[in-house]
Design a protein around this motif. Structure first.
Motif, PDB file in Angstrom:
ATOM      1  N   ILE A  24       0.865  -1.184   0.000  1.00 28.12           N
ATOM      2  CA  ILE A  24       0.000   0.000   0.000  1.00 28.12           C
ATOM      3  C   ILE A  24       0.901   1.233   0.000  1.00 28.12           C
ATOM      4  CG2 ILE A  24      -1.666   1.333   1.353  1.00 28.12           C
ATOM      5  CD1 ILE A  24      -2.915  -1.230   2.243  1.00 28.12           C
ATOM      6  N   LEU A  25       0.636   2.178  -0.877  1.00 34.34           N
ATOM      7  CA  LEU A  25       1.502   3.341  -1.030  1.00 34.34           C
ATOM      8  C   LEU A  25       1.186   4.402   0.020  1.00 34.34           C
ATOM      9  CD1 LEU A  25       1.600   3.670  -4.935  1.00 34.34           C
ATOM     10  CD2 LEU A  25       3.306   2.659  -3.412  1.00 34.34           C
ATOM     11  N   ASP A  26       1.381   4.032   1.280  1.00 33.44           N
ATOM     12  CA  ASP A  26       1.186   4.993   2.354  1.00 33.44           C
ATOM     13  C   ASP A  26       2.477   5.782   2.552  1.00 33.44           C
ATOM     14  OD1 ASP A  26       2.687   2.896   3.397  1.00 33.44           O
ATOM     15  OD2 ASP A  26       1.988   3.297   5.432  1.00 33.44           O
ATOM     16  N   LEU A  27       2.542   6.540   3.634  1.00 30.08           N
ATOM     17  CA  LEU A  27       3.709   7.385   3.880  1.00 30.08           C
ATOM     18  C   LEU A  27       4.985   6.557   4.012  1.00 30.08           C
ATOM     19  CD1 LEU A  27       4.996  10.106   4.517  1.00 30.08           C
ATOM     20  CD2 LEU A  27       4.228   9.863   6.889  1.00 30.08           C
ATOM     21  N   THR A  28       4.928   5.459   4.757  1.00 28.31           N
ATOM     22  CA  THR A  28       6.125   4.637   4.952  1.00 28.31           C
ATOM     23  C   THR A  28       6.588   3.986   3.657  1.00 28.31           C
ATOM     24  OG1 THR A  28       5.443   4.168   7.228  1.00 28.31           O
ATOM     25  CG2 THR A  28       7.079   2.702   6.254  1.00 28.31           C
ATOM     26  N   GLN A  29       5.665   3.480   2.874  1.00 29.45           N
ATOM     27  CA  GLN A  29       6.033   2.841   1.606  1.00 29.45           C
ATOM     28  C   GLN A  29       6.628   3.856   0.632  1.00 29.45           C
ATOM     29  OE1 GLN A  29       6.353  -0.148   0.920  1.00 29.45           O
ATOM     30  NE2 GLN A  29       6.438  -0.291  -1.308  1.00 29.45           N
ATOM     31  N   GLN A  30       6.066   5.058   0.590  1.00 31.82           N
ATOM     32  CA  GLN A  30       6.643   6.103  -0.255  1.00 31.82           C
ATOM     33  C   GLN A  30       8.060   6.430   0.194  1.00 31.82           C
ATOM     34  OE1 GLN A  30       5.509   7.286  -2.974  1.00 31.82           O
ATOM     35  NE2 GLN A  30       3.279   7.222  -2.988  1.00 31.82           N
ATOM     36  N   GLY A  31       8.277   6.476   1.516  1.00 31.85           N
ATOM     37  CA  GLY A  31       9.630   6.716   2.019  1.00 31.85           C
ATOM     38  C   GLY A  31      10.590   5.627   1.603  1.00 31.85           C
ATOM     39  N   ARG A  32      10.143   4.369   1.639  1.00 31.46           N
ATOM     40  CA  ARG A  32      10.992   3.255   1.212  1.00 31.46           C
ATOM     41  C   ARG A  32      11.373   3.383  -0.254  1.00 31.46           C
ATOM     42  NH1 ARG A  32       8.101  -2.171   3.727  1.00 31.46           N
ATOM     43  NH2 ARG A  32       8.786  -1.919   5.897  1.00 31.46           N
ATOM     44  N   MET A  33      10.401   3.720  -1.076  1.00 30.29           N
ATOM     45  CA  MET A  33      10.664   3.817  -2.509  1.00 30.29           C
ATOM     46  C   MET A  33      11.629   4.953  -2.814  1.00 30.29           C
ATOM     47  SD  MET A  33       6.736   3.165  -3.774  1.00 30.29           S
ATOM     48  CE  MET A  33       7.074   3.617  -5.476  1.00 30.29           C
ATOM     49  N   ILE A  34      11.459   6.090  -2.156  1.00 30.56           N
ATOM     50  CA  ILE A  34      12.363   7.226  -2.390  1.00 30.56           C
ATOM     51  C   ILE A  34      13.767   6.890  -1.892  1.00 30.56           C
ATOM     52  CG2 ILE A  34      12.814   9.638  -1.816  1.00 30.56           C
ATOM     53  CD1 ILE A  34       9.772   9.995  -1.565  1.00 30.56           C
ATOM     54  N   ASP A  35      13.845   6.234  -0.731  1.00 31.30           N
ATOM     55  CA  ASP A  35      15.147   5.845  -0.183  1.00 31.30           C
ATOM     56  C   ASP A  35      15.875   4.897  -1.127  1.00 31.30           C
ATOM     57  OD1 ASP A  35      17.297   5.294   1.458  1.00 31.30           O
ATOM     58  OD2 ASP A  35      16.196   3.884   2.714  1.00 31.30           O
ATOM     59  N   ALA A  36      15.148   3.919  -1.683  1.00 36.55           N
ATOM     60  CA  ALA A  36      15.762   2.962  -2.598  1.00 36.55           C
ATOM     61  C   ALA A  36      16.243   3.638  -3.881  1.00 36.55           C
ATOM     62  CB  ALA A  36      14.774   1.857  -2.942  1.00 36.55           C
ATOM     63  N   GLU A  37      15.569   4.711  -4.276  1.00 36.07           N
ATOM     64  CA  GLU A  37      15.920   5.392  -5.525  1.00 36.07           C
ATOM     65  C   GLU A  37      17.040   6.403  -5.349  1.00 36.07           C
ATOM     66  OE1 GLU A  37      13.744   8.375  -8.771  1.00 36.07           O
ATOM     67  OE2 GLU A  37      12.559   7.320  -7.249  1.00 36.07           O
ATOM     68  N   THR A  38      17.063   7.095  -4.201  1.00 33.67           N
ATOM     69  CA  THR A  38      17.985   8.221  -4.017  1.00 33.67           C
ATOM     70  C   THR A  38      19.096   7.958  -3.013  1.00 33.67           C
ATOM     71  OG1 THR A  38      16.625   9.176  -2.246  1.00 33.67           O
ATOM     72  CG2 THR A  38      16.095   9.807  -4.520  1.00 33.67           C
ATOM     73  N   PHE A  39      18.950   6.949  -2.156  1.00 33.97           N
ATOM     74  CA  PHE A  39      19.889   6.653  -1.077  1.00 33.97           C
ATOM     75  C   PHE A  39      20.009   7.791  -0.065  1.00 33.97           C
ATOM     76  CE2 PHE A  39      21.292   4.138  -4.733  1.00 33.97           C
ATOM     77  CZ  PHE A  39      21.231   2.865  -4.198  1.00 33.97           C
ATOM     78  N   LEU A  40      18.957   8.607   0.047  1.00 33.69           N
ATOM     79  CA  LEU A  40      18.915   9.661   1.065  1.00 33.69           C
ATOM     80  C   LEU A  40      18.319   9.080   2.350  1.00 33.69           C
ATOM     81  CD1 LEU A  40      17.575  12.613  -1.145  1.00 33.69           C
ATOM     82  CD2 LEU A  40      19.931  12.207  -0.422  1.00 33.69           C
ATOM     83  N   THR A  41      19.020   8.125   2.912  1.00 33.44           N
ATOM     84  CA  THR A  41      18.448   7.334   4.004  1.00 33.44           C
ATOM     85  C   THR A  41      18.088   8.171   5.206  1.00 33.44           C
ATOM     86  OG1 THR A  41      19.749   5.434   3.293  1.00 33.44           O
ATOM     87  CG2 THR A  41      18.831   5.366   5.510  1.00 33.44           C
ATOM     88  N   PHE A  42      19.066   8.928   5.726  1.00 31.29           N
ATOM     89  CA  PHE A  42      18.811   9.708   6.933  1.00 31.29           C
ATOM     90  C   PHE A  42      17.783  10.808   6.686  1.00 31.29           C
ATOM     91  CE2 PHE A  42      23.067   8.007   7.923  1.00 31.29           C
ATOM     92  CZ  PHE A  42      22.811   7.452   9.167  1.00 31.29           C
ATOM     93  N   GLU A  43      17.940  11.528   5.586  1.00 32.77           N
ATOM     94  CA  GLU A  43      17.038  12.658   5.320  1.00 32.77           C
ATOM     95  C   GLU A  43      15.592  12.197   5.150  1.00 32.77           C
ATOM     96  OE1 GLU A  43      21.066  13.817   3.489  1.00 32.77           O
ATOM     97  OE2 GLU A  43      19.860  12.020   3.806  1.00 32.77           O
ATOM     98  N   ILE A  44      15.403  11.129   4.385  1.00 36.74           N
ATOM     99  CA  ILE A  44      14.038  10.652   4.119  1.00 36.74           C
ATOM    100  C   ILE A  44      13.376  10.149   5.392  1.00 36.74           C
ATOM    101  CG2 ILE A  44      12.718   8.817   2.998  1.00 36.74           C
ATOM    102  CD1 ILE A  44      13.352  11.111   1.158  1.00 36.74           C
ATOM    103  N   TRP A  45      14.083   9.317   6.148  1.00 37.34           N
ATOM    104  CA  TRP A  45      13.443   8.722   7.318  1.00 37.34           C
ATOM    105  C   TRP A  45      13.285   9.706   8.456  1.00 37.34           C
ATOM    106  CZ3 TRP A  45      10.501   5.096   6.174  1.00 37.34           C
ATOM    107  CH2 TRP A  45      10.844   4.159   5.202  1.00 37.34           C
ATOM    108  N   PHE A  46      14.171  10.687   8.561  1.00 42.24           N
ATOM    109  CA  PHE A  46      13.941  11.753   9.546  1.00 42.24           C
ATOM    110  C   PHE A  46      12.711  12.577   9.149  1.00 42.24           C
ATOM    111  CE2 PHE A  46      18.613  11.778  10.950  1.00 42.24           C
ATOM    112  CZ  PHE A  46      18.316  11.015  12.065  1.00 42.24           C
ATOM    113  N   THR A  47      12.551  12.807   7.850  1.00 41.31           N
ATOM    114  CA  THR A  47      11.383  13.560   7.380  1.00 41.31           C
ATOM    115  C   THR A  47      10.099  12.781   7.634  1.00 41.31           C
ATOM    116  OG1 THR A  47      12.717  14.605   5.650  1.00 41.31           O
ATOM    117  CG2 THR A  47      10.326  14.683   5.387  1.00 41.31           C
ATOM    118  N   VAL A  48      10.116  11.482   7.327  1.00 41.39           N
ATOM    119  CA  VAL A  48       8.936  10.642   7.582  1.00 41.39           C
ATOM    120  C   VAL A  48       8.601  10.626   9.070  1.00 41.39           C
ATOM    121  CG1 VAL A  48       8.066   8.281   7.533  1.00 41.39           C
ATOM    122  CG2 VAL A  48       9.250   9.214   5.535  1.00 41.39           C
ATOM    123  N   ALA A  49       9.623  10.484   9.907  1.00 43.96           N
ATOM    124  CA  ALA A  49       9.393  10.482  11.354  1.00 43.96           C
ATOM    125  C   ALA A  49       8.820  11.812  11.824  1.00 43.96           C
ATOM    126  CB  ALA A  49      10.700  10.181  12.087  1.00 43.96           C
TER     127      ALA A  49
END
Length: 270
Positions: free
Chosen positions: A219-244
């Protein structure tokens, strides 16, 4: 108005300032530790790339980014699940308090099964086993799983609120010849709801956080969108801090709204 001020009112601003100072100090320590750890890892922060995943502004005008679209899906799942959670919770609580042994048995079995198995397993069971049989979409499988899980805990909150009502209230309603349904509707539940608002707020916040698990069924919720962006950009810390931070903002806003409603119901001006 009197010139004297109640001590608790006078201490409130000072307490708020102290709490704010403690919060800022803790956040400063966290930022400092993160800075040290990322320097040792050689990580290059790229916060400037994050806004495009929140909103986009181009020649076609303003549009929301993928994270905000995911937040919208999270809101839909959470809102529907919260309504069903309340209905399931209050129904189960009333079943447990009825004289019918069958209703009590069903309610007890439901609670024991739900509360003693992980939510992730329940999501998988409903999605892979129940959903194909009933031709159910992943969205509704997630809603039902969350509603059943949170409803089991909400039922205990409702039951505690109902049983906390003074015995005289029950006796007065029965002496007037009221049937169970109007007695609960007009006398018992209005008082119980006021008492269960604080713990129910915690349950609603838990529902928002638990909704992140629905990303496991695509399901393309907030967490899944964060996973997809992280896998594409490797902005691990920035993406997950933003999601949090987004989850934190939602839960704080929810707590604030419920606190406002609680104050209004008790006749207290915010």
């Amino acid at each position: 108005m009197s010139d004297t001020q109640h001590p608790s009112v006078a201490r409130a601003p000072v307490s708020a300032i102290i709490d704010t100072g403690k919060y800022l100090a803790v956040m400063g320590c966290i930022v400092w530790l993160l800075t040290l750890s990322t320097k040792s890892l050689g990580y290059n922060w790229q916060w400037y790339r994050i806004p495009q995943y929140l909103w986009q502004l181009d020649e076609h005008g303003f549009s929301w980014g993928p994270l905000m679209y995911g937040l919208g899906v999270t809101f839909q799942i959470t809102a529907i699940s919260m309504i069903l959670m309340l209905l399931i919770g209050i129904t189960t609580a009333l079943f447990r308090m009825t004289d019918s042994w069958a209703a009590r048995g069903v309610a007890r079995a439901y609670m024991e099964i739900i509360r003693n198995t992980p939510l992730l397993i329940q999501i998988f069971f409903i999605y892979f086993v129940v959903a194909p049989i009933l031709d159910m979409s992943a969205f509704w499988a997630a809603v039902i799983a969350l509603s059943l899980f949170e409803g089991a805990y909400a039922s205990e909150i409702f039951r505690a609120g109902i049983t906390s009502i003074d015995k005289g209230q029950w006796e007065a309603a029965q002496s007037l010849g009221m049937a169970p349904f109007p007695m609960y509707r007009h006398i018992i539940l209005p008082q119980a709801i006021r008492r269960v608002l604080p713990p129910m707020t915690s349950q609603a916040v838990s529902l928002v956080k638990d909704s992140a698990l629905v990303s496991t069924i695509a399901i393309l919720d907030l967490t899944q969108q964060g996973r997809m962006i992280d896998a594409e950009t490797f902005l691990t810390f920035e993406i997950w801090f933003t999601v949090a931070a987004i989850y934190l903002a939602v839960t704080l806003a929810l707590s604030g709204v419920v606190k406002f409603l609680e104050q209004r119901s008790n006749g207290i001006k915010p």
